[in-house]
Design an enzyme around this catalytic site. Structure first.
Site, PDB file in Angstrom:
ATOM      1  N   HIS A  55       4.479  -7.556  -9.085  1.00 22.41           N
ATOM      2  CA  HIS A  55       4.840  -6.647  -8.002  1.00 22.41           C
ATOM      3  C   HIS A  55       5.586  -7.362  -6.878  1.00 22.41           C
ATOM      4  O   HIS A  55       6.502  -6.803  -6.277  1.00 22.41           O
ATOM      5  CB  HIS A  55       3.579  -5.990  -7.438  1.00 22.41           C
ATOM      6  CG  HIS A  55       3.853  -5.012  -6.336  1.00 22.41           C
ATOM      7  ND1 HIS A  55       4.313  -3.742  -6.575  1.00 22.41           N
ATOM      8  CD2 HIS A  55       3.745  -5.119  -4.986  1.00 22.41           C
ATOM      9  CE1 HIS A  55       4.473  -3.103  -5.431  1.00 22.41           C
ATOM     10  NE2 HIS A  55       4.140  -3.909  -4.449  1.00 22.41           N
ATOM     11  N   HIS A 104       3.793   3.311  -5.252  1.00 19.05           N
ATOM     12  CA  HIS A 104       2.360   3.055  -5.047  1.00 19.05           C
ATOM     13  C   HIS A 104       1.624   3.756  -6.183  1.00 19.05           C
ATOM     14  O   HIS A 104       0.686   4.530  -5.964  1.00 19.05           O
ATOM     15  CB  HIS A 104       1.910   3.567  -3.675  1.00 19.05           C
ATOM     16  CG  HIS A 104       1.169   2.541  -2.882  1.00 19.05           C
ATOM     17  ND1 HIS A 104      -0.040   2.782  -2.277  1.00 19.05           N
ATOM     18  CD2 HIS A 104       1.449   1.237  -2.627  1.00 19.05           C
ATOM     19  CE1 HIS A 104      -0.453   1.690  -1.646  1.00 19.05           C
ATOM     20  NE2 HIS A 104       0.429   0.749  -1.853  1.00 19.05           N
TER      21      HIS A 104
END
Length: 749
Positions: A55, A104
């Site tokens: 990420h 998200h």
């Protein structure tokens, strides 16, 4: 227990460390030891583990993302590009606009409300960190099958989280998408976009420069929520029961964030910061290492001065915590008192936690003991770079050969009518009012267009009417059939949506949602999508300013459809000239712009009527997209059209229903000679739009289209209270509205 200091680490090289549990590979751990010339301390291991996660480091995607820079078209508008918190473009009159979309996804599956809420909070802080006032948000969303019990668990929480956080911040939610597909079962996509406005001279960057300058942490206290957070969650695949590692999802406080925004903007106005960074993924590990890495020296931090919500947190946990509503600023010593005074005025906790040094190391201390001593670039910018193997999946040819154009078609007008009603009442094509009515779309008073318009539009200068339009699009079904073309279609649709409102497309942000990079097939999809998007941005002259990559979006062995979500930002000189989608004037002429071909691969019709995915997606003609945009913009500016709506999912009939229902006016249509009524209504050929033209402007409009070589076919007239396809069927607006607006309340209401 002995504190794991740098000296202790040097003296105990053979201590076993939990590198695998923190998500590191053996060779990555060995490389950390090589960089440091010793084993890492526990705190250093924590920092490297979150900063080298998929990420944060983009280790599997970097080699493909480089194309966005290498193929970037020349752009006079670009002020800040890829690599900063968000891209910035010049929109004229001394104004700059920053915008970015991020994901998200995994946190929102675990904890729908907080996952979605903190997704909004994080993207707003990215925009704030550039020096801009956030002015609007958007939310491209993907969920599993609409009637699946888990969708009923996840969707209401996600929508409430987005609405709750954004509404409390006082930011209008002006657009986005909601798509349902079984492939997102167990792995919804919650992407969030924010737009911010500033003057050119107000741009701020994330760097720590100036020896002796102070490092100030301000905002919320650091807690145990979100330890590892999105940096860990987004870097692994879910199994059937969820993720193997379950870090706590961050907990958001929008009222704290609102204070943080106003405090930060006042600090900017008084020119009190040298550099600034928000604390999002990887928390303090990210903020300190990135600021030091981008600056001119080193940094020393006293970690025990960090304000805590939980006094039992270890140094490693403090460094990994992704607690929300926090920022990190670099401030000259003689400005510290004023900075702290402004924070106190806004009731924002602010603490000097360190200073910029003249060295080249990031050093962190805990009660006087050194626990971190690392070259910051190796943490923030020189992580692993993987050239993952990728290969076209063995099933791709069979999927493309399963041609949707050969599916059984309606036999006559009655069956056409039945399928139109079924299409417009299906979850993906139905009205999203049940969702969007939970969002405040008009707070701040500058919203010009919002859902369900083709793009959201915000006025940024009250005197001149200068504004910006933003749209997000992405069709995972198209990308599954052909990821190169699918990514280009996502850009083309966003580009077209912006132009349909009268704004000139300027720049792109993207959120690339894909399966596991360790799967060569998913990696091929990613590589092809990047190549397609980079090529299309080059052709359309819209550079990528930044964005986000979200990998490991799969449950067990089952990946989501490759889903590149593309946001396009455009500028309009005067928002009073914008073009809405609603047919509002009786007697106006309906024109179809562009060419309609038999293109049903990946179409809404094939999904709704046949539950089918196969064939090829619509062909892309980027020069046609550019020409169509130029015509739509010119027609809007010069008052030649009253309404415009792009054609995409669901084809002409879907666009027509939406424009008629929005304006409360029906339409009589004539199928053009030589065109099958079914293809006319349901084809999803790209590069098309419908417009309503006042009769007084018809000649001027058709002359312009003819001179520029854009096909413009008169297909009907705005009239009555029904959609009447002559020679085929008629259906009243009342019946269409019932089908269109009842679907989501029936599922979720």
């Amino acid at each position: 227990m002995t504190l794991d200091t740098v000296k202790h680490a040097s003296d105990t090289p053979d201590v076993e460390q939990p590198w695998a549990e923190l998500g590191l590979k053996r060779d990555e751990y060995d490389r950390i030891r090589e960089i440091l010339g010793r084993r890492p301390t526990g705190a250093e291991l924590a920092m490297y583990s979150v900063m080298w996660s998929e990420h944060c480091s983009y280790k599997s995607s970097k080699v493909h993302l480089r194309q966005f820079g290498e193929k970037a078209p020349a752009s006079d508008a670009m002020l800040v590009g890829i690599g900063e918190n968000a891209g910035v473009v010049d929109v004229g009159q001394g104004y700059a606009v920053t915008f970015k979309v991020e994901s998200h996804n995994h946190p929102s599956y675990i904890e729908p409300y907080q996952g979605a809420a903190t997704g909004i909070g994080g993207i707003v802080r990215d925009i704030l960190a550039m020096g801009a006032r956030p002015v609007a948000v958007m939310d491209p969303l993907r969920f599993g099958a609409a009637d699946h019990p888990d969708t009923r668990r996840v969707l209401p929480g996600v929508v409430a989280g987005i609405g709750g956080y954004g509404n409390c911040l006082g930011l209008p939610n002006i657009g986005g998408e909601v798509v349902f597909d079984p492939c997102y079962q167990g792995n919804p996509l919650v992407n969030a976009l924010c737009v911010g406005v500033m003057r050119h001279e107000d741009i701020h960057l994330a760097k720590a420069s100036g020896t002796g300058n102070k490092v100030i942490l301000y905002g919320a206290r650091t807690g145990g929520d979100g330890i590892g957070g999105v940096s860990v969650l987004a870097s692994e695949t879910f199994d059937e029961t969820g993720p193997a590692k379950r870090p706590a999802v961050q907990v958001g406080d929008p009222f704290q964030e609102k204070l943080l925004i106003e405090c930060t903007l006042e600090v900017f106005a008084e020119d009190l910061v040298v550099g600034i960074q928000d604390l999002g993924g990887a928390g303090l590990s990210c903020a300190t290492s990135e600021l030091a890495s981008a600056g001119s020296g080193g940094m020393r931090v006293e970690l025990d001065t960090v304000p805590l919500r939980d006094s039992t947190l270890s140094p490693e946990e403090i460094l990994m915590s992704e607690s929300q509503e926090r920022m990190c600023a670099i401030v000259e010593p003689d400005k510290v008192d004023r900075f702290l005074a402004i924070c106190e005025k806004w009731d924002v906790i602010a603490t000097v936690i360190g200073e910029v040094t003249d060295g080249d190391r990031l050093e962190i201390y805990w009660h006087g003991e050194q626990i971190v001593d690392v070259p910051p670039r190796t943490v923030a910018h020189e992580g692993p770079v993987y050239h993952r193997p990728y290969a076209r999946p063995a099933w791709q040819d069979a999927l493309q050969a399963d041609d949707a154009n050969k599916l059984p078609r309606p036999s006559g007008g009655d069956e056409l009518r039945e399928q139109v009603l079924k299409l417009v009442g299906s979850p993906n094509q139905a009205s999203k009012k049940w969702i969007t009515d939970q969002y405040d779309r008009y707070v701040l008073g500058n919203t010009v267009l919002a859902q369900p318009e083709d793009s959201g539009m915000i006025r940024i200068d009250e005197e001149t009417g200068l504004g910006v339009a933003v749209a997000t699009d992405g069709n995972g079904r198209y990308a599954k059939l052909d990821p190169y073309t699918g990514a280009q279609l996502a850009l083309a649709e966003s580009y077209r949506n912006v132009a349909a409102t009268g704004a000139r497309p300027l720049a792109v942000t993207d959120c690339l949602n894909f399966g596991s990079p360790e799967d060569p097939g998913a990696m091929w999809q990613f590589a092809e999508a990047c190549r397609g998007l980079a090529d299309a941005c080059q052709a359309l002259g819209t550079p990528v300013t930044g964005g986000n990559v979200s990998l490991y979006n799969q449950t067990g062995e089952t990946a989501i459809h490759p889903t590149p979500v593309v946001g396009v930002l455009g500028v309009i000189d005067d928002v009073a000239r914008r073009t809405p989608m609603a047919f509002s004037e009786e007697g106006q002429l309906v024109y179809l712009l562009g060419d309609t071909r038999e293109e049903l691969g990946g179409s809404a019709w094939s999904q709704v009527i046949h539950d089918h995915l196969g064939g090829l997606p619509p062909a892309v003609d980027l020069e046609r997209e550019r020409l169509l945009a130029e015509i739509l913009i010119a027609a809007s500016r010069d008052g030649m059209i009253d309404a415009a709506h792009d054609l995409s999912d669901g084809g002409l009939v879907q666009a027509l229903v939406e424009s008629c229902l929005k304006g409360g006016r029906g339409a009589r249509l004539i199928v053009p000679d030589g065109l099958d009524p079914f293809v006319f209504l349901f084809s999803e050929s790209a590069g098309r739009a419908i417009v309503s033209v006042p009769r007084s402007e018809e000649l001027r409009f058709t002359d312009m289209c003819g001179a520029r070589g854009l096909p413009a076919t008169r297909v009907g007239v705005v009239d009555g209270d029904a959609i009447d396809v002559q020679g085929q069927f008629s259906v009243s607006l009342a019946e269409l509205r019932e089908a269109h607006e009842a679907a989501l309340p029936a599922l979720f209401g």
